[in-house]
Design an enzyme around this catalytic site. Structure first.
Site, short mmCIF file in Angstrom:
data_model
loop_
_atom_site.label_atom_id
_atom_site.label_comp_id
_atom_site.label_asym_id
_atom_site.label_seq_id
_atom_site.Cartn_x
_atom_site.Cartn_y
_atom_site.Cartn_z
N LYS A 44 37.01 56.68 39.61
CA LYS A 44 36.31 55.83 40.59
C LYS A 44 35.38 56.68 41.46
O LYS A 44 35.72 57.80 41.82
CB LYS A 44 37.35 55.14 41.48
CG LYS A 44 36.79 54.36 42.68
CD LYS A 44 36.08 53.09 42.28
CE LYS A 44 35.45 52.37 43.48
NZ LYS A 44 34.62 51.22 43.08
N SER A 69 32.20 42.96 45.38
CA SER A 69 31.69 43.74 46.51
C SER A 69 32.86 44.58 47.02
O SER A 69 33.41 44.32 48.09
CB SER A 69 31.13 42.85 47.61
OG SER A 69 30.62 43.67 48.65
N MET A 70 33.23 45.55 46.21
CA MET A 70 34.42 46.35 46.51
C MET A 70 34.20 47.23 47.73
O MET A 70 35.10 47.40 48.56
CB MET A 70 34.79 47.21 45.30
CG MET A 70 35.06 46.44 44.02
SD MET A 70 36.41 45.26 44.19
CE MET A 70 37.79 46.38 44.27
N GLY A 71 33.01 47.83 47.83
CA GLY A 71 32.72 48.71 48.97
C GLY A 71 33.31 50.10 48.81
O GLY A 71 33.71 50.74 49.79
N CYS A 128 25.33 52.14 44.14
CA CYS A 128 26.33 51.17 44.61
C CYS A 128 25.64 50.13 45.48
O CYS A 128 25.02 50.47 46.47
CB CYS A 128 27.45 51.84 45.40
SG CYS A 128 28.61 50.59 46.01
N LYS A 163 24.00 57.66 37.67
CA LYS A 163 24.23 56.23 37.41
C LYS A 163 23.14 55.46 38.14
O LYS A 163 23.04 55.50 39.37
CB LYS A 163 25.61 55.82 37.93
CG LYS A 163 25.92 54.33 37.82
CD LYS A 163 26.78 54.03 36.61
CE LYS A 163 27.32 52.62 36.60
NZ LYS A 163 28.74 52.56 36.95
N SER A 193 25.92 47.54 38.31
CA SER A 193 25.88 46.08 38.41
C SER A 193 24.55 45.63 39.03
O SER A 193 23.90 46.37 39.76
CB SER A 193 27.07 45.57 39.22
OG SER A 193 27.17 46.27 40.42
N GLY A 249 27.87 44.47 30.25
CA GLY A 249 28.12 43.30 29.41
C GLY A 249 28.63 43.60 28.01
O GLY A 249 28.56 42.74 27.13
N THR A 271 33.65 45.20 33.23
CA THR A 271 34.26 43.87 33.37
C THR A 271 35.31 43.60 32.29
O THR A 271 36.41 43.12 32.59
CB THR A 271 33.16 42.78 33.34
OG1 THR A 271 32.29 42.98 34.45
CG2 THR A 271 33.76 41.39 33.42
C1 DHB Z 1 31.09 49.48 43.77
C2 DHB Z 1 30.62 48.44 43.05
C3 DHB Z 1 29.82 48.66 42.00
O1 DHB Z 1 29.32 47.67 41.24
C4 DHB Z 1 29.52 49.94 41.65
O2 DHB Z 1 28.81 50.14 40.57
C5 DHB Z 1 29.98 50.99 42.35
C6 DHB Z 1 30.78 50.74 43.43
C7 DHB Z 1 31.92 49.23 44.91
O3 DHB Z 1 31.56 48.36 45.70
O4 DHB Z 1 32.96 49.89 45.07
#
Ligand code: DHB
Length: 310
Positions: A44, A69-71, A128, A163, A193, A249, A271
């Site tokens: 991560k 929207s993990m952040g 991100c 990335k 994303s 995808g 996903t």
């Molecule tokens: C996060 C979301 C993403 O789509 C990504 O590519 C990287 C981080 C996130 O919000 O943690």
């Protein structure tokens, strides 16, 4: 038939591995990837300090993909640096660090720490979309170039890639490629994303996720054509000097084969790994191998970039 491949001289036994993001935060989650059929283990995206991430609900599956929207919830630099030797002892697969600064000065600290660690590859997350008040770095070409200058000045031989966010116009591919050519970038990962999209539940009359009023990163089937175009464009412009990793995808071996035709050296899955679990790596790899065999391609290299022109 084997789908083994290489990124910057680092061997992957399979063409398919995980994208940074889903189920790769904790040691237990990373162990599951390490013990699976995945070609590598991506950690991560790591920040200098641990982060809880955004408020829940912050991830939702939908029929054609996912929105999140993990952040950047993650354990922070120290935890991952401490974890690398244990992961290394567990698996011979390439270990790939992903990192992102909350401010520009964080990037060299994070990058240096992973250069000095036992990871095989470093992926700079310039894309991100979910950090409140922070634009995606990959859409700011000046900042992208400055960061690359600072980070490649650190030296070392560890392969470093980026990335990228999706670009939607040839002018942006050209501008980005002109910058990337100035640095010894090992690989580009296309795409993150599609940021700041909105999915609404008409029954409840609300967005599916809470942070940022519901705006989040789109993944899954929705974004495959965008990802394929970015892989194809960067492969044509830069494929002779750096590896291209496709993501966006991929659900089946047929999807992976499409990325291969567009010039991807390997693909990541986000996903579908979230939805299906670690069994997806073996399934997609098997499906891809069957397609290669049926079509008479002897290996990954034989089909790479072989998209036919109409
Ligand atoms: C996060 C979301 C993403 O789509 C990504 O590519 C990287 C981080 C996130 O919000 O943690």
């Amino acid at each position: 038939m084997s789908t083994k491949t290489q990124i910057a001289g680092v061997e992957l036994h399979s063409y398919i591995f995980n994208a940074s993001g889903p189920k790769d935060v904790t040691f237990d989650e990373l162990t599951i990837i390490a013990d699976s059929h995945a070609g590598g283990v991506v950690i991560k995206t790591c920040t200098l300090e641990p982060r809880e991430g955004n408020e829940e609900p912050r991830y939702c599956d939908v029929p054609l993909g996912s929105i999140n929207s993990m952040g950047l919830p993650n354990l922070g630099l120290k935890a991952y640096i401490d974890m690398v030797p244990t992961l290394r002892a567990r698996t011979k697969k390439p270990i790939i660090a992903s990192l992102a600064g909350m401010k520009p000065d964080d990037f060299p600290v994070l990058t240096k720490a992973f250069i000095d660690s036992d990871v095989d590859l470093i992926e700079l997350n310039f894309s991100c979309p979910n950090l409140k008040g922070k634009p995606q770095i990959g859409y700011d070409f000046e900042m992208t170039e400055q960061l690359l200058k600072d980070l490649f000045a650190l030296g070392g031989t560890k392969p470093i890639g980026i990335k990228l966010p999706p670009y939607f116009d040839p002018a942006h591919w050209d501008a980005a490629a002109a910058i990337f050519k100035k640095f010894p970038i090992a690989f580009l990962t296309c795409i993150n994303s599609v940021g700041n999209t909105l999915i609404i539940d008409a029954d409840t009359e609300t967005p599916l996720i809470k942070p940022k009023g519901g705006f989040g990163g789109l993944g899954g089937e929705y974004i495959k054509p965008v990802a394929l175009a970015n892989v194809r464009a960067f492969s044509q412009m830069l494929g002779d000097r750096m590896a291209i990793i496709g993501v966006g995808g991929i659900k089946t071996g047929r999807d992976a084969f499409e990325f291969l035709l567009c010039g991807a050296d390997a693909v990541q899955v986000g996903t579908i790994f979230m939805q299906e679990g670690a069994g997806c790596f073996e399934r997609i790899d098997r499906e891809l191998a069957e397609i290669l065999k049926k079509k008479g391609y002897k290996n990954i290299a034989a089909a790479k970039g072989k998209l036919k022109i109409l």
